[in-house]
Design a protein around this motif. Structure first.
Motif, mmCIF file in Angstrom:
data_model
loop_
_atom_site.group_PDB
_atom_site.id
_atom_site.type_symbol
_atom_site.label_atom_id
_atom_site.label_comp_id
_atom_site.label_asym_id
_atom_site.label_seq_id
_atom_site.Cartn_x
_atom_site.Cartn_y
_atom_site.Cartn_z
ATOM 1 N N ARG A 110 -37.385 -40.570 55.018
ATOM 2 C CA ARG A 110 -38.534 -39.800 55.494
ATOM 3 C C ARG A 110 -39.866 -40.405 55.018
ATOM 4 N NH1 ARG A 110 -34.672 -38.331 58.114
ATOM 5 N NH2 ARG A 110 -33.959 -36.187 58.335
ATOM 6 N N PRO A 111 -40.146 -41.665 55.400
ATOM 7 C CA PRO A 111 -41.352 -42.342 54.911
ATOM 8 C C PRO A 111 -42.638 -41.783 55.514
ATOM 9 C CG PRO A 111 -40.287 -43.669 56.597
ATOM 10 C CD PRO A 111 -39.361 -42.515 56.311
ATOM 11 N N HIS A 112 -43.722 -41.903 54.724
ATOM 12 C CA HIS A 112 -45.062 -41.480 55.118
ATOM 13 C C HIS A 112 -46.096 -42.456 54.543
ATOM 14 C CE1 HIS A 112 -43.252 -37.421 55.669
ATOM 15 N NE2 HIS A 112 -44.276 -37.187 56.457
ATOM 16 N N SER A 113 -47.246 -42.507 55.172
ATOM 17 C CA SER A 113 -48.486 -42.948 54.536
ATOM 18 C C SER A 113 -48.481 -44.388 54.031
ATOM 19 C CB SER A 113 -48.825 -42.000 53.383
ATOM 20 O OG SER A 113 -50.001 -42.375 52.720
ATOM 21 N N LEU A 114 -48.379 -45.338 54.948
ATOM 22 C CA LEU A 114 -48.490 -46.751 54.576
ATOM 23 C C LEU A 114 -49.969 -47.108 54.413
ATOM 24 C CD1 LEU A 114 -46.977 -49.513 54.265
ATOM 25 C CD2 LEU A 114 -47.459 -49.854 56.703
ATOM 26 N N GLU A 115 -50.311 -47.718 53.274
ATOM 27 C CA GLU A 115 -51.703 -48.085 53.004
ATOM 28 C C GLU A 115 -51.771 -49.482 52.407
ATOM 29 O OE1 GLU A 115 -54.796 -46.805 49.598
ATOM 30 O OE2 GLU A 115 -54.448 -45.219 51.084
ATOM 31 N N ARG A 116 -52.718 -50.290 52.902
ATOM 32 C CA ARG A 116 -52.924 -51.612 52.316
ATOM 33 C C ARG A 116 -53.601 -51.463 50.963
ATOM 34 N NH1 ARG A 116 -52.928 -56.839 53.152
ATOM 35 N NH2 ARG A 116 -52.360 -56.800 55.366
ATOM 36 N N ILE A 117 -53.120 -52.236 49.985
ATOM 37 C CA ILE A 117 -53.730 -52.310 48.667
ATOM 38 C C ILE A 117 -53.848 -53.793 48.301
ATOM 39 C CG2 ILE A 117 -52.816 -50.077 47.943
ATOM 40 C CD1 ILE A 117 -50.646 -51.550 46.363
ATOM 41 N N ASP A 171 -48.453 -37.777 50.861
ATOM 42 C CA ASP A 171 -49.384 -38.889 51.055
ATOM 43 C C ASP A 171 -49.663 -39.558 49.717
ATOM 44 O OD1 ASP A 171 -51.012 -40.569 52.510
ATOM 45 O OD2 ASP A 171 -52.748 -39.245 52.498
ATOM 46 N N CYS A 172 -50.231 -40.769 49.788
ATOM 47 C CA CYS A 172 -50.652 -41.473 48.588
ATOM 48 C C CYS A 172 -51.827 -42.373 48.929
ATOM 49 C CB CYS A 172 -49.505 -42.291 47.983
ATOM 50 S SG CYS A 172 -48.906 -43.636 49.043
ATOM 51 N N THR A 173 -52.584 -42.743 47.901
ATOM 52 C CA THR A 173 -53.695 -43.665 48.098
ATOM 53 C C THR A 173 -53.994 -44.362 46.787
ATOM 54 O OG1 THR A 173 -55.897 -43.903 49.110
ATOM 55 C CG2 THR A 173 -55.618 -42.097 47.556
ATOM 56 N N ARG A 174 -54.628 -45.511 46.874
ATOM 57 C CA ARG A 174 -55.024 -46.264 45.681
ATOM 58 C C ARG A 174 -56.486 -45.972 45.367
ATOM 59 N NH1 ARG A 174 -57.693 -50.912 44.315
ATOM 60 N NH2 ARG A 174 -56.865 -52.164 42.577
ATOM 61 N N LEU A 175 -56.775 -45.741 44.090
ATOM 62 C CA LEU A 175 -58.138 -45.502 43.641
ATOM 63 C C LEU A 175 -58.830 -46.829 43.314
ATOM 64 C CD1 LEU A 175 -57.532 -42.488 41.211
ATOM 65 C CD2 LEU A 175 -58.165 -42.426 43.639
ATOM 66 N N PRO A 176 -60.160 -46.836 43.274
ATOM 67 C CA PRO A 176 -60.882 -48.078 42.944
ATOM 68 C C PRO A 176 -60.499 -48.669 41.585
ATOM 69 C CG PRO A 176 -62.382 -46.489 43.921
ATOM 70 C CD PRO A 176 -61.084 -45.768 43.704
ATOM 71 N N ASN A 177 -60.040 -47.828 40.647
ATOM 72 C CA ASN A 177 -59.652 -48.342 39.324
ATOM 73 C C ASN A 177 -58.241 -48.931 39.302
ATOM 74 O OD1 ASN A 177 -57.989 -46.106 39.369
ATOM 75 N ND2 ASN A 177 -58.941 -45.059 37.638
ATOM 76 N N GLY A 178 -57.576 -48.940 40.458
ATOM 77 C CA GLY A 178 -56.239 -49.505 40.551
ATOM 78 C C GLY A 178 -55.120 -48.501 40.409
ATOM 79 N N ASN A 179 -55.421 -47.286 39.980
ATOM 80 C CA ASN A 179 -54.399 -46.248 39.884
ATOM 81 C C ASN A 179 -53.997 -45.772 41.278
ATOM 82 O OD1 ASN A 179 -54.681 -46.504 37.144
ATOM 83 N ND2 ASN A 179 -55.613 -44.494 36.816
ATOM 84 N N ILE A 180 -52.831 -45.179 41.356
ATOM 85 C CA ILE A 180 -52.316 -44.665 42.633
ATOM 86 C C ILE A 180 -52.103 -43.165 42.513
ATOM 87 C CG2 ILE A 180 -50.391 -44.722 44.260
ATOM 88 C CD1 ILE A 180 -50.052 -47.678 43.631
ATOM 89 N N VAL A 181 -52.566 -42.427 43.515
ATOM 90 C CA VAL A 181 -52.459 -40.973 43.530
ATOM 91 C C VAL A 181 -51.516 -40.538 44.644
ATOM 92 C CG1 VAL A 181 -53.719 -38.809 43.879
ATOM 93 C CG2 VAL A 181 -54.768 -40.660 42.595
ATOM 94 N N LEU A 182 -50.646 -39.583 44.338
ATOM 95 C CA LEU A 182 -49.816 -38.982 45.371
ATOM 96 C C LEU A 182 -50.146 -37.498 45.492
ATOM 97 C CD1 LEU A 182 -47.382 -37.049 44.051
ATOM 98 C CD2 LEU A 182 -46.373 -39.255 43.533
ATOM 99 N N ASN A 183 -49.828 -36.946 46.656
ATOM 100 C CA ASN A 183 -50.031 -35.520 46.916
ATOM 101 C C ASN A 183 -48.677 -34.832 46.993
ATOM 102 O OD1 ASN A 183 -50.885 -32.998 47.715
ATOM 103 N ND2 ASN A 183 -51.339 -33.595 49.824
ATOM 104 N N ASP A 184 -48.382 -34.005 45.988
ATOM 105 C CA ASP A 184 -47.165 -33.194 45.960
ATOM 106 C C ASP A 184 -47.514 -31.851 46.596
ATOM 107 O OD1 ASP A 184 -45.142 -31.394 45.302
ATOM 108 O OD2 ASP A 184 -44.869 -32.159 43.267
ATOM 109 N N VAL A 185 -47.126 -31.667 47.869
ATOM 110 C CA VAL A 185 -47.535 -30.459 48.588
ATOM 111 C C VAL A 185 -46.703 -29.239 48.205
ATOM 112 C CG1 VAL A 185 -48.506 -31.709 50.553
ATOM 113 C CG2 VAL A 185 -46.098 -31.064 50.589
#
Length: 233
Positions: free
Chosen positions: A127-134, A170-184
């Motif tokens: 069940r993949p979601h949210s592909l983002e380039r980093i 979902d997930c995204t990369r922050l400017p500091n290099g950390n990665i955030v996910l959303n646990d709904v």
């Protein structure tokens, strides 16, 4: 604003050189439009062999129809194509995540339309979601497997970040290099810090929210967002 009959259950939206790229799971569609809403390119999964829903029903292409006011439950979608993004600056290749099939596919838009079936790059996903380039590659949510997956520039798996929690939307990369996910399920944002990807911070949010896509606000727009938040409060 832009509206189009093909858009249904919009999940991802990104700027392209000529307009916008959208993933529309409700219609099993990846589509690009210009800023006036004119279709520039469209990829209907049903036209490339994805014609059966998880419930065993047949699904045909929705090309030419009006879909804005229709509700298509996830079980009646053939792919639940929930992410579409350009892979390269030339915008030749489109990457899509297919939720039901557990696949990451690549579509070569330089081929004639009838040959744009899509190449399976990764399969066996959950069940993949949210592909983002980093920097150095990509990241996406392997939601049912409770993990984030890191890819290199060649789309090979380079690492995984396990998460012992709820559904990762979902997930995204922050400017500091950390990665955030959303646990709904638990209505919390969870921030991981490299290189060991340990949890660095958690941010709960109201359980009445149903957040879909995460995005970092560019610094030049930050004040405008803060002003809007104050007005809404």
């Amino acid at each position: 604003g832009i509206s189009h009959p093909y858009v249904n259950d919009l999940h991802t939206l990104e700027r392209t050189k000529r307009g916008l790229m959208a993933a529309c799971p409700g219609t099993d569609l990846a589509v690009t439009v210009d800023l006036r809403g004119n279709v520039l390119w469209e990829w209907w999964a049903a036209e490339y062999g994805y014609t059966e829903t998880p419930s065993g029903e047949s699904r045909s292409s929705g090309r030419g129809g009006e879909h804005r006011n229709r509700y298509y439950h996830t079980r009646y979608q053939a792919t639940h194509l929930n992410c579409a993004t350009m892979r390269d600056p030339e915008e030749r290749f489109v990457l899509c995540l297919l939720f039901h099939q557990g696949e990451l596919i690549q579509i070569d838009r330089s081929y004639p339309l009838h040959q744009q079936k899509g190449e399976v790059i990764l399969d066996g996903l959950a069940r993949p979601h949210s592909l983002e380039r980093i920097p150095g590659g990509w990241v996406f949510c392997n939601s049912l497997a409770k993990e984030l997956v890191l890819l290199d520039d060649d789309l090979r798996v380079s690492g995984k970040i396990p998460y012992d929690g709820g559904w990762i939307q979902d997930c995204t990369r922050l400017p500091n290099g950390n990665i955030v996910l959303n646990d709904v399920d638990n209505t919390v944002l969870v921030e991981f810090a490299g290189p060991n990807w340990e949890i660095a911070h958690t941010t709960p949010y109201p359980n009445t929210w149903r957040m879909g896509e995460l995005a970092v606000v560019p610094a030049k727009y930050e004040q405008a967002f803060l002003n809007a938040q104050t007005v809404m409060a």
